[in-house]
Design an enzyme around this catalytic site. Structure first.
Site, PDB file in Angstrom:
ATOM      1  N   PRO A 295      66.578 -18.169 -16.105  1.00 44.89           N
ATOM      2  CA  PRO A 295      66.164 -17.185 -15.094  1.00 44.89           C
ATOM      3  C   PRO A 295      67.152 -16.898 -13.963  1.00 44.89           C
ATOM      4  O   PRO A 295      66.923 -15.988 -13.190  1.00 44.89           O
ATOM      5  CB  PRO A 295      64.888 -17.802 -14.512  1.00 44.89           C
ATOM      6  CG  PRO A 295      65.059 -19.258 -14.708  1.00 44.89           C
ATOM      7  CD  PRO A 295      65.860 -19.440 -15.964  1.00 44.89           C
TER       8      PRO A 295
ATOM      9  N   THR B 212      70.152 -12.769 -17.686  1.00 44.20           N
ATOM     10  CA  THR B 212      70.675 -11.686 -16.847  1.00 44.20           C
ATOM     11  C   THR B 212      71.075 -12.289 -15.509  1.00 44.20           C
ATOM     12  O   THR B 212      70.223 -12.705 -14.718  1.00 44.20           O
ATOM     13  CB  THR B 212      69.627 -10.591 -16.632  1.00 44.20           C
ATOM     14  OG1 THR B 212      69.372  -9.943 -17.875  1.00 44.20           O
ATOM     15  CG2 THR B 212      70.122  -9.552 -15.625  1.00 44.20           C
TER      16      THR B 212
ATOM     17  N   LYS C 152      74.616  -3.952 -18.243  1.00 43.74           N
ATOM     18  CA  LYS C 152      73.158  -3.994 -18.127  1.00 43.74           C
ATOM     19  C   LYS C 152      72.695  -3.570 -16.732  1.00 43.74           C
ATOM     20  O   LYS C 152      71.730  -2.813 -16.602  1.00 43.74           O
ATOM     21  CB  LYS C 152      72.610  -5.392 -18.434  1.00 43.74           C
ATOM     22  CG  LYS C 152      71.098  -5.346 -18.386  1.00 43.74           C
ATOM     23  CD  LYS C 152      70.361  -6.633 -18.579  1.00 43.74           C
ATOM     24  CE  LYS C 152      68.889  -6.378 -18.217  1.00 43.74           C
ATOM     25  NZ  LYS C 152      68.062  -7.579 -18.323  1.00 43.74           N
TER      26      LYS C 152
END
Lengths: 296, 296, 296, 296
Positions: free
Chosen positions: D65, D95, D170
Site C-alpha cells: 500500500p 502504486t 499511471k
C-alpha cells in the site's frame, strides 16, 4: 442643495437620511411604499412619481440593484434623463457593469448633463454610519462637484478615471478581496491541520508578507477577532450572494477585454460552489467551510 | 556567547557577521573555502572541520539550503548531534519541510538537547541589515533562550508553536503571499486593460478591502513604487525559483494533512509555468508577465 | 426547397454551397460583395437586399459571427422577422449565447414562426466536406422538419432540448473539450519531464481511463499524430481566439445560473493568458506551450 | 513457475489466486493471518516467514500500500533483496512514487536482479476478473519476461519506459482521469442548471469533441448509466481517498520536475475538499456533489 434620490432600500435609505441630516433638501422616489415610509421617518421627502423627485433638483442620485434598473431609470421609455434640469449633476452609486455605466454617462453627456459612477464599499453599516468609500468614474470636474455631497455620506472619495472607471476599480478591488480571503482561509486551515493555533498564525502572517485586509480587520476563523461575522456564526457582513454578484461582474469585465484572471475566476467558482452548498446568505468569510473537515 | 555556525552562504554569511558584530564569539564551518574567507573578513572565526566549530559552543546555528543538508549535518554518518555539548541550544534557520524539522528536533531531544526551527523572512537584504523576522517552532523555554541571539540578527521573533511549527507558519505565510501577489497582478492588469492607471488603481485598492502587503510595499507594476524589483527590471528581491521552492514545501505540507489549498495549488502551477518561460531568476513580482499582452 | 441564407463567410459559404449541390434553390444575402461573388461561383444565388433572399423562402438559415448580428438580422429596425412567410422554418446556425437564442426564438414564436438554434461543430473543414454536427434547440417537431436540410450540410443532428438548448449543449461540450485538452497537454509534459516518450504515454492513456477525444484524434504533442495541427506548427484547426470566444460564452452561461465551473473557468484564464502571449491565431492544442520550458 | 507473492490484500489476494489458477506454484506472505487464510482457500500456499516465500522462487511479486512498505520489504533491515535467488525476476505492482521505484530497482540491479514496476489499473473488480491493465517500467527484456506472468492476472500490459516509468505513466493517467471527471461533472451540472436533460447532454458530448472515458463508461450523473457507482449511491468503484492518494503522487512528481500542472493541482484540491466534506469512501464520480445545489 436640492437632491432627487432614486432607490431608498438597505443602502439608499440611510444614505438619503445622512444627506437630509446634513441639511440637504432630499426628495426620494422608490416604487416600494414601505421604503418610502421609512425614508419619511428619517427626514427625507418622498414621492410616488419619479418626475416629482426631479423638480428643481440640482443633484440626482441613484442607488439601484442592477444594470437593468439603472438603464430603465435613465434611458427607459419613461426614463428620467430628458427631464433632468440642464445644469444638474448625476451620481449613480449602483454597482453595475462598466459598459452600462459608460453607456448611460454617454447618453447623459449627449443631453448636456455631467454624470459620474460612484459605487461604494462599506456595506449597510457604512451607509448608516456615513463612512462609505466612493470609487468614482467621471471627469475631474464632475467628481469635484460631487465631493461635498459624497462627503455627507462617506469618508473617502476616490477618482479612478473617466466614466465607468469607478465600476472597474470597485470590481478589481472586490475580486482581489475574494482572492485574499480564500487564500487566508486555506492558509489558516492548513496551519490548523498541522496543529498550529489559528490566532497565533493569524498574528504572524498579519505582520509578515502574507498580510492583507482579511487578516487585518476581517479574520475568517471564529474567535480570532471579536466583532467580525466569523465570530458571530457568519451572520451580518457582506453576503456570499453579493460577493458572487461582484465576482460575476468581474468575470464579465475580464471577458470584455480578454484579460486572464486565473485567481479571480477560481474564486468565482469556489464562491458559487459555496453558495450552492447553502451559504448564500452567510458572510463571505464563511468560505472557510470549504476547507474544514466534516469527518473530524 | 560562544556560537558554532554552520553554513555561511548568501544568508548565513551576513547573519554570522551580525552575531560577531554584536560581540559573540562565532566559529563558522562551511565546505566552501571562498565562503569561509568572506566570513573571516567579517569578523567570524572559521574552520574546515565541523567538530572545531562545536568546541565549547553554547549555541549551534545552521542555515542550509535543503532538508537533505540539515539531515546530513545533524543525523548523518558523521553527524554533529552526538558531539554537541549537553546544555547547548540548537537553532536551525533553514527553510525545510516540517516533517524533517520535527524528526531532527526529536533526535536532539533524545540526546537531551533543546532545538528550535527558526526559518526567516526578509531575504538577503534583511540578513545584511539585521532586520530578519524569525518564525520559530519549539518549546516556549527554548524560544526564549534563543531570543537574545536572534535579536542580534533580526527585529522580529515569533513563536508559532512546537517543533516544526516555525516551518509550517512560514510556508503558510509564503503561500498566502504568492496568492495575493498573483491576485494583485491580475487585478492591476485587468484594470489597465480597461484603461485605468495602475498607480491610481493601486492606491484605491491599497486603502480599501483589497489591501495587502504586495500593494503596500512591493507593487508588481513597474513604476508605481520606487525601490522595488518591479521598478528595476524585476532584478533583486525574492526569486521565482525560491518562491517555487517554498510553494513546493507548502504543497507537500498540504498533501501530508490532506488539506485543500486550491489558491495555493494554482499559485504553484502558475509560478512553475512562469519559471518555465525563463523567469526563474527574476523577482517573484514578475508574475505580472503572465497577464500582459505580447501582441499589444 | 427554397432557402434564404444569411451570412456566407468561412462557414456559411460552404454550407450554402452544399445545400445548392443537394438540389435546393438557395438565395444568399451577405453585406460583403466578395463573399457574394464566391457564393455565386458555388451555385448559390445571391442578392444585396435581405428582402430578396426571403422571397418564397420555405426555410431561412443564418450563420453569423455574434449575438449582436443575429439580433440585428431578426429583430433590428429593418429586421427580417416580420417579412418571413408564415409557414417558414428558421434555422440559426450561429454560436451565440443561449439567452439571445431564446429571445429571438420567442419573438419568432410570437410571429407564429418555428425557429431552432443549431450551432455546429466540425469547423471549416467539416463545413466544406458536409460533415458538420448540428446541436439543436427547439421543439421536436421543428428539429424534425430541419433534419433533411441539415443532413445536406452535415452528418450528425442532435436535439438537445427546447430553444437555446443547442447553444448550451455546444458550449458545455467545448468547455469540456478545453478542459481535457489542457489536462492532456499537462499530463504529457509531466511525463516527458520524467523522461517518458510522449507517443508511448499517449497510447497508454488513450486506451486507459485517461482516454479522451484529444488523445484519440487531436494529440497536442508535435509528431505523435500525423495530420493534426500539432504536427503542422499548430496551423489550421480550431483557433485559440475561437476557443476563447466559446469559453467566454460558457462563463456567461455559468454566471447566468450561478453554476460552479472551476475547471472551465481555469481553462478560460489559461487560454486568455495563452492568447495574450501571441498564440491567438494558432490552433487551440498549442496550449502545450504554457507547460514547456524555454530554459531547457 | 514458482512465484513468491508479498501482500495478499484486496488487490493482491485475487491476483495471487489468478496466478495459482493458471497453474503457477504460488507461495504468499502477508503479516495479516486472515488474509493468509483467505489466500489458502483460493489455492495459494502461504507462510508467515518472508524467507519461506522466496524458497526457489523464479519470480517475486509485491503488491503493497505505500512506498514505505515497498522500501521496507526490499531494503529494510531484514529486507528480502539479499535473499532473492540470482536469476529471479522482481515485479512490484504497488502504486508508489517513481523516485522510490527507481531507487529500489537500482538496488536490485546492483544485486544483479532484474526488477520492474508494474502498477495496475482496473481496481478490485479487475483483479478478481483477471482483467487488470499493467503499466510497466523496466528494461524491454525484463518486461517481456514478466509478460506471461502478468497475462495470467490481466488483459493489457504496457511498457512505459525504464524503471519508474510505469509509476509516472499511471499517475499521469489518473491525474488526467480526475481532470476529465471533474470537467464532465461540471459541464453536466451547468447543462442541467439550464434545463437540459443530463442523459441527452451526455450522449451529445460523448460522441462529440468533449468525449472522454468518464462519459463513455463511468458517467457521474445518477441514472444516466446502469451499473456504475453514480447509479448505486456512489458505492463501490474507485474511492475518493484512493484518488486523493494518486493525485498526491502526481503532485509530488510535478514538484520533482517543476512541471506546471494547473488542472491536476486544482483537481487535487477539489478532491481534498470533497473528502473533507465526508465523501472519502464514496466513488470518485461523486465529485458531482461539489456542483449541486443544496438550496434547490
Amino acid at each position: 442643495m436640492k437632491i432627487g434620490f432614486f432607490g431608498v432600500g438597505n443602502m439608499g435609505g440611510p444614505m438619503a437620511a445622512n444627506l437630509a441630516a446634513a441639511g440637504h433638501d432630499v426628495t426620494a422616489f422608490d416604487p416600494v411604499p414601505a421604503l418610502r415610509e421609512a425614508a419619511e421617518e428619517s427626514g427625507v421627502h418622498t414621492t410616488d412619481t419619479p418626475a416629482d423627485a426631479l423638480a428643481g433638483a440640482e443633484v440626482v442620485i441613484s442607488m439601484l440593484p442592477s444594470a437593468a434598473a439603472v438603464t430603465g431609470l435613465y434611458l427607459g421609455d419613461d426614463g428620467i434623463l430628458p427631464r433632468i434640469q440642464p445644469d444638474a449633476l448625476i451620481i449613480d452609486c449602483s454597482t453595475i457593469d462598466a459598459a452600462t455605466s459608460r453607456r448611460v454617462a454617454e447618453a447623459a453627456a449627449e443631453s448636456g448633463l455631467a454624470m459620474i459612477d460612484a459605487p461604494v464599499s462599506g456595506g449597510v453599516g457604512g451607509a448608516r454610519a456615513g463612512t462609505l468609500t466612493f470609487i468614482c468614474g467621471g471627469s475631474e470636474d464632475a467628481v469635484e462637484r460631487a465631493r461635498p455631497i459624497l462627503d455627507a455620506m462617506g469618508k473617502n472619495v476616490f477618482r479612478a478615471g473617466p466614466p465607468g472607471a469607478g465600476q472597474v476599480a470597485k470590481i478589481c478591488n472586490n475580486m482581489l478581496l475574494a482572492v485574499h480571503m480564500i487564500g487566508t482561509a486555506e492558509a489558516l486551515q492548513m496551519g490548523a491541520d498541522h496543529g498550529l493555533d489559528p490566532k497565533v498564525l493569524s498574528e504572524i502572517m498579519r505582520v509578515s508578507s502574507g498580510g492583507n485586509w482579511s487578516l487585518e480587520v476581517y479574520n475568517p476563523w471564529p474567535g480570532v477577532m471579536p466583532n467580525v461575522p466569523a465570530s458571530n456564526n457568519y451572520d451580518g457582513g457582506f453576503g456570499v450572494n453579493l460577493m458572487n454578484k461582484d465576482l460575476g461582474l468581474a468575470l464579465e469585465a475580464a471577458l470584455a477585454t480578454r484579460s486572464a484572471t486565473p485567481m479571480g475566476a477560481l474564486a468565482r467558482s469556489l464562491y458559487a460552489s459555496h453558495a450552492n452548498q447553502g451559504y448564500g446568505n452567510k458572510d463571505f468569510s464563511s468560505i472557510l467551510a470549504l476547507f474544514k473537515r466534516k469527518d473530524d
